[in-house]
Design an enzyme around this catalytic site. Structure first.
Site, PDB file in Angstrom:
ATOM      1  N   ASP A 256       0.478  -1.202  -0.262  1.00 13.35           N
ATOM      2  CA  ASP A 256       0.294  -0.172   0.278  1.00 13.35           C
ATOM      3  C   ASP A 256       0.907   1.238   0.309  1.00 13.35           C
ATOM      4  O   ASP A 256       1.641   1.511   0.605  1.00 13.35           O
ATOM      5  CB  ASP A 256      -0.825  -0.448   1.851  1.00 13.35           C
ATOM      6  CG  ASP A 256      -1.916   1.056   1.463  1.00 13.35           C
ATOM      7  OD1 ASP A 256      -3.151   1.692   0.358  1.00 13.35           O
ATOM      8  OD2 ASP A 256      -1.898   2.048   2.201  1.00 13.35           O
ATOM      9  N   VAL A 257       0.886   2.471  -0.879  1.00 13.91           N
ATOM     10  CA  VAL A 257       1.312   3.140  -0.977  1.00 13.91           C
ATOM     11  C   VAL A 257       1.106   4.479   0.688  1.00 13.91           C
ATOM     12  O   VAL A 257       2.494   5.273   0.688  1.00 13.91           O
ATOM     13  CB  VAL A 257       0.491   3.596  -2.404  1.00 13.91           C
ATOM     14  CG1 VAL A 257       2.114   5.720  -2.264  1.00 13.91           C
ATOM     15  CG2 VAL A 257       1.283   3.482  -3.347  1.00 13.91           C
TER      16      VAL A 257
END
Length: 302
Positions: A256-257
DNA sequence: ATCCAGGAACTGT
DNA sequence: ACAGTTCATGGA
């Protein structure tokens, strides 16, 4: 579940590690959120209990959460259903004592676990909503994701109006199973995302995909494999849904960014950490990866 | 203008 | 198994 029936309202007694206002901060992170509203310390949400749309007005004192019903006079069975819904929405089955004990010793988590003490993972109890929201959010910025969700809900969802305010309920999978890719293209969904969402709606309508089955599977690996077998659902989406809908504390959307940005910020790094570096940082988070991730997300909105 | 965004499927090796 | 490409558009 610990709650009391007061006839025209209910009172829910949460576990010790709970702070309603911390949860409200998370829920209030986007101006474009359409599925709940926050006004004067109260949280408003339209839910469906036994097939009936019910508007909830949720507030809190130091010891309890109380729910009132601005529009309806609820029946006994509705009250029970609402208590269950709120309990699940705020993830109140989790006992967070062990999480805080681990977090206090952790280089990444120590400060934020203390700072946001009592914050719960704000869940998405509806499996179709959880999957759809995850797919909408894939590879686009959150602001645009909220815009797409708003269009989707306003086009295909249900609503009720109270004192000039309109409250929305997420579209049902039965409804979305019957629309076309072009209907979603008009809202600026990509062809792929439109196909994914409609495909999932059809699988749920036919009964091939149910939350009950996924809850029954229990084991992390098994559920993860079941989810990633669905077209449009990769590892990130599977972990997101396991975290926000299926209550798996070890769910960990490691790619996840937002997680990467939060780690960079918390540790004062010059670049985002690699997946291998994150595995190392998270080596002590066993069975609390979901809460660690959620607290890190929280740290991105001040 | 340019790069990136709460990724995933598809294609070619 | 693994790496590169495509999708799709808005925000900063």
């Amino acid at each position: 579940m610990n709650w009391m029936d007061h006839g025209l309202s209910i009172e829910i007694i949460p576990p010790k590690e709970f702070n309603f206002n911390e949860c409200l901060v998370f829920l209030g992170r986007s101006e474009n959120e359409i599925l709940h509203q926050i006004r004067a310390g109260y949280l408003y949400k339209l839910v469906k209990i036994n097939g009936e749309l019910i508007l909830l007005k949720i507030g809190s004192t130091s010891q309890s959460i109380h729910v009132e019903f601005p529009i309806h006079t609820p029946s006994k069975s509705v009250l029970g259903g609402v208590a269950e819904y709120v309990w699940e929405w705020f993830d109140l089955d989790q006992e967070l004592g062990a999480f805080y004990q681990m977090a206090r010793q952790d280089r990444v988590l120590a400060s934020i676990a203390d700072k946001y003490y009592g914050l719960r993972i704000m869940c998405i109890p509806d499996l179709f909503e959880a999957l759809t929201w995850a797919i909408i959010g894939q590879q686009i910025n959150l602001t645009f994701a909220y815009t797409l969700k708003k269009r989707f809900v306003e086009q295909f969802g249900e609503c009720q109006t109270f004192k000039g305010q309109t409250f929305w309920f997420f579209p049902t999978y039965e409804k979305i199973a019957s629309i076309e890719v072009s209907d979603l293209r008009e809202l600026q969904f990509s062809v792929r995302k439109a196909e994914y969402v409609i495909g999932i709606a059809q699988a749920m309508t036919s009964g091939q995909l149910t939350k009950e089955d996924l809850l029954q599977q229990q084991e992390y690996q098994l559920v993860h494999r079941t989810l990633t077998a669905i077209r449009g659902v990769g590892a990130w989406t599977a972990d997101y849904v396991m975290m926000k809908c299926l209550h798996h504390p070890a769910a960990f959307p490691i790619a996840d960014v937002g997680l990467h940005n939060a780690l960079k910020l918390q540790l004062g790094l010059e670049r985002k950490p690699t997946i291998e570096e994150i595995r190392e940082l998270a080596s002590d988070w066993n069975s609390w990866q979901a809460y660690a991730t959620f607290y890190l997300w929280r740290s991105l909105y001040e």
